[in-house]
Design an enzyme around this catalytic site. Structure first.
Site, mmCIF file in Angstrom:
data_model
loop_
_atom_site.group_PDB
_atom_site.id
_atom_site.type_symbol
_atom_site.label_atom_id
_atom_site.label_comp_id
_atom_site.label_asym_id
_atom_site.label_seq_id
_atom_site.Cartn_x
_atom_site.Cartn_y
_atom_site.Cartn_z
ATOM 1 N N GLU A 1 0.875 -1.168 0.000
ATOM 2 C CA GLU A 1 0.000 0.000 0.000
ATOM 3 C C GLU A 1 0.908 1.212 0.000
ATOM 4 O OE1 GLU A 1 -3.226 -0.753 2.853
ATOM 5 O OE2 GLU A 1 -2.590 -2.842 2.757
ATOM 6 N N CYS B 1 -1.859 9.206 3.621
ATOM 7 C CA CYS B 1 -1.794 8.860 2.206
ATOM 8 C C CYS B 1 -3.062 9.330 1.506
ATOM 9 C CB CYS B 1 -1.605 7.363 2.044
ATOM 10 S SG CYS B 1 -2.789 6.429 3.011
HETATM 11 P P1 NAP Z 1 8.679 4.781 3.879
HETATM 12 O O1 NAP Z 1 9.803 5.711 4.052
HETATM 13 O O2 NAP Z 1 8.528 4.078 2.588
HETATM 14 O O3 NAP Z 1 8.781 3.726 5.066
HETATM 15 C C1 NAP Z 1 7.815 2.714 5.270
HETATM 16 C C2 NAP Z 1 8.474 1.553 5.969
HETATM 17 O O4 NAP Z 1 9.424 0.966 5.075
HETATM 18 C C3 NAP Z 1 9.242 1.943 7.225
HETATM 19 O O5 NAP Z 1 9.074 0.924 8.186
HETATM 20 C C4 NAP Z 1 10.675 1.986 6.714
HETATM 21 O O6 NAP Z 1 11.627 1.768 7.712
HETATM 22 C C5 NAP Z 1 10.664 0.840 5.742
HETATM 23 N N1 NAP Z 1 11.759 0.854 4.781
HETATM 24 C C6 NAP Z 1 12.517 1.893 4.367
HETATM 25 N N2 NAP Z 1 13.430 1.471 3.460
HETATM 26 C C7 NAP Z 1 13.235 0.145 3.297
HETATM 27 C C8 NAP Z 1 13.865 -0.864 2.497
HETATM 28 N N3 NAP Z 1 14.841 -0.596 1.647
HETATM 29 N N4 NAP Z 1 13.397 -2.132 2.599
HETATM 30 C C9 NAP Z 1 12.393 -2.438 3.421
HETATM 31 N N5 NAP Z 1 11.769 -1.534 4.204
HETATM 32 C C10 NAP Z 1 12.179 -0.258 4.143
HETATM 33 O O7 NAP Z 1 7.284 5.501 4.139
HETATM 34 P P2 NAP Z 1 6.921 6.381 5.395
HETATM 35 O O8 NAP Z 1 7.647 7.676 5.277
HETATM 36 O O9 NAP Z 1 7.060 5.611 6.650
HETATM 37 O O10 NAP Z 1 5.348 6.575 5.201
HETATM 38 C C11 NAP Z 1 4.790 7.529 4.343
HETATM 39 C C12 NAP Z 1 4.367 6.900 3.040
HETATM 40 O O11 NAP Z 1 3.460 5.840 3.277
HETATM 41 C C13 NAP Z 1 3.644 7.859 2.139
HETATM 42 O O12 NAP Z 1 4.090 7.684 0.820
HETATM 43 C C14 NAP Z 1 2.185 7.434 2.270
HETATM 44 O O13 NAP Z 1 1.369 7.766 1.171
HETATM 45 C C15 NAP Z 1 2.319 5.964 2.443
HETATM 46 N N6 NAP Z 1 1.143 5.375 3.076
HETATM 47 C C16 NAP Z 1 0.276 4.659 2.302
HETATM 48 C C17 NAP Z 1 -0.864 4.102 2.860
HETATM 49 C C18 NAP Z 1 -1.840 3.305 2.042
HETATM 50 O O14 NAP Z 1 -2.714 2.678 2.608
HETATM 51 N N7 NAP Z 1 -1.724 3.295 0.720
HETATM 52 C C19 NAP Z 1 -1.107 4.286 4.224
HETATM 53 C C20 NAP Z 1 -0.202 5.023 4.974
HETATM 54 C C21 NAP Z 1 0.923 5.559 4.399
HETATM 55 P P3 NAP Z 1 12.434 3.013 8.355
HETATM 56 O O15 NAP Z 1 11.435 3.781 9.121
HETATM 57 O O16 NAP Z 1 13.439 2.338 9.211
HETATM 58 O O17 NAP Z 1 13.031 3.793 7.217
#
Ligand code: NAP
Ligand code: MG
Length: 501
Positions: free
Chosen positions: A274, A308
């Site tokens: 997601e 999001c």
């Molecule tokens: P993110 O930077 O992509 O991080 C999400 C998760 O992925 C965190 O636990 C992060 O860990 C981990 N991660 C980072 N690099 C990774 C890698 N190379 N391999 C595996 N995991 C990795 O996103 P965010 O800043 O936390 O959240 C915001 C984003 O989420 C926005 O784009 C938003 O639209 C989206 N979102 C979507 C939904 C939906 O339902 N579609 C809902 C909520 C949020 P670390 O924290 O340790 O970096």
């Protein structure tokens, strides 16, 4: 919180949480607490000198141990009957309901959520557990098959195996709980890697799972940097599926890595992703303009726009553009920003320094792409506060109209007519949420089929999906088209087996 008793209970919960700040949190693998040399601090984004907790950080060796433990535990957990597994969720939901304000207070402190936003996050976590528990019971019922006289046939949904659960920080309780419990109630075991900015809330939830009696090793708590252990977890040959919620770029990377077979791997990994959004609200010429303006403001600035589903594009029919913009600017200027432990503030900080700098950069880009009509500045010291910001007269292809900012910034653009508005609404690579404000029945029907988003709303805000009521998830670059909180969701964590006797 309009009731004094609730305000009082919440203040007490905040005090309780304040008395527990700064503690240490260990990894939990197979029920064992593991401290590591390397630690990371989680801070309060409203008050950056305040440490929420210090968290041990996994390395690859511990990630290996977590996966091995989950794989071993799977052998016993998969044999636990579905209704037994569901009752663990009902129990955990009951415990969380009793400790609801306490958990919301952690959300205020660790994620910078206002009281109301925190309360909604906790409520959603409870709903997810109740809903997925009931859903598992439904899936375990005898499934309808065409009967033939000579055989007894049965279709059952069996679990997949070890799942890596990678949630985001923006719904650090609800989404983390939903992803984790959907996986475990379906009979899988989990390695949970919480977001690095909100690991304490996840650690507190581990306490609830333990209190509810979920056996050790079913969920393994593995805090650590995504960029350091993420690839290892995703590529591991014992990983059967990855459930990810986060940004487009990380989701795409996981998709690529998961598609490649590792030595010794004997399945095709499943990815439930997601991802991001760039969500529009369309206002038609005959809409209730007051209602539209109020909902643009709430959708854009609730939790500082860090949803999001947040509205970051307002597409307004030219006949009513000036009026809607004026109303939105007025309402935006009336919003207050500050430390959300104080409930008089509507908006808190953004999550961390990286987000803060990125959003301020987008505001600079916005100044070159449109007319700044509200906000546009930092909003205070000691925390990552940014004013709610509105840009007018932005071209539909401008960067602030196309790229996910994930902060309190909304861009306005003018549409010639309703068809033009829909065309603009569909012109991003995302397809998560959208709203249309109109009184025109023909336009509602047109948008119903043509507005290509997973969650389409009429005459209401584009945020605030309820579990079971508004199954949530988007199209295109917003993810793998899954629906959290919907009746199809648990199917993503299972595989169907047919037996014929
Ligand atoms: P993110 O930077 O992509 O991080 C999400 C998760 O992925 C965190 O636990 C992060 O860990 C981990 N991660 C980072 N690099 C990774 C890698 N190379 N391999 C595996 N995991 C990795 O996103 P965010 O800043 O936390 O959240 C915001 C984003 O989420 C926005 O784009 C938003 O639209 C989206 N979102 C979507 C939904 C939906 O339902 N579609 C809902 C909520 C949020 P670390 O924290 O340790 O970096
Ligand atoms: Mg991040």
């Amino acid at each position: 919180f309009s009731k004094e008793e609730n305000r009082k209970a919440f203040k007490e919960a905040l005090k309780l949480v304040e008395s527990q700040l700064g503690q240490e949190y260990d990894l939990i693998i197979g029920g064992e607490r593991i401290k590591t040399e390397k630690k990371r601090k989680s801070i309060n984004p409203s008050h950056i000198q305040q440490t929420i907790g210090t968290i041990s950080q996994a390395n690859q060796e511990l990630a290996e141990k977590a996966i091995q433990t989950a794989a071993k535990t799977f052998e016993s957990w998969k044999a636990v009957p579905a209704d037994h597994r569901a009752r663990y969720l009902f129990k955990a939901a009951a415990i969380l309901r009793r400790r609801k304000h306490e958990f919301s207070a952690w959300l205020v402190k660790e994620a910078g959520k206002s009281w109301a936003e925190a309360d909604a996050d906790t409520a959603e976590a409870i709903d997810f557990m109740e809903f997925y528990g009931r859903e598992m019971i439904r899936l375990a019922e005898r499934q309808p098959l065409v009967r033939i006289p000579t055989e007894d046939n049965e279709l059952t949904y069996i679990p997949l195996g070890v799942g890596i659960v990678i949630p985001p920080w923006n719904f650090p309780l609800a989404i983390m709980v939903g992803m984790t419990t959907a996986a475990l109630v379906s009979g899988n075991t989990v390695v949970l890697k919480p977001a690095s900015t909100t690991p304490v809330i996840a650690a507190k939830f581990m306490e609830i799972l333990e209190d509810a009696g979920v056996p050790a090793g079913v969920v393994n708590y593995l805090p650590g940097s995504g960029s350091e252990i993420g690839d290892f977890l995703v590529e591991h040959p014992l990983t059967r599926f990855i459930s990810f919620t986060g940004s487009r770029d990380v989701g795409l990377r996981i998709n690529e890595l998961a598609a490649k077979r590792s030595p010794g791997q004997k399945w095709i990994k499943r990815l439930i992703a997601e991802m991001g959004g760039k969500d529009s609200i369309v206002v038609d010429k005959d809409a209730d303009l007051e209602l539209a303006a109020t909902n643009i403001v709430h959708s854009a600035f609730g939790f500082s726009g860090q949803k999001c589903s947040a509205c970051s594009r307002a597409i307004i029919h030219q006949d009513v553009y000036d009026e809607v913009l004026t109303k939105v600017v007025e309402k935006t200027n009336a919003l207050t920003v500050g430390d959300v432990a104080d409930p008089s503030y509507y908006m808190g900080p953004v999550i961390d320094e990286h987000a803060y700098n990125k959003i301020l950069e987008y505001i600079e880009i916005g100044k070159t792409e449109g007319k700044l009509v509200a906000g546009g500045e930092k909003a205070g010291e000691n925390g990552y506060f940014i004013q709610p910001t509105v840009f007018a007269d932005v071209h539909p292809q401008a960067r602030i109209m196309q790229e996910e900012i994930f902060g309190p910034v909304v861009a306005f653009t003018k549409a010639k007519d309703f068809d033009h508005a829909l065309e603009i609404a569909n012109n991003t690579e995302y397809g998560l949420t959208g709203s249309v404000f109109t009184r025109n029945r023909a336009h509602i029907e047109k948008a119903r089929t043509e507005f290509h988003v997973g969650n389409l709303y009429f005459n209401r805000k584009c945020t605030g999906a309820l579990v079971g009521v508004h199954p949530f998830g988007g199209f295109n670059m917003s993810g793998t088209d899954s629906k959290a909180g919907g009746r199809d969701y648990l199917l993503l964590f299972t595989q169907a087996k047919l037996t014929s006797e």
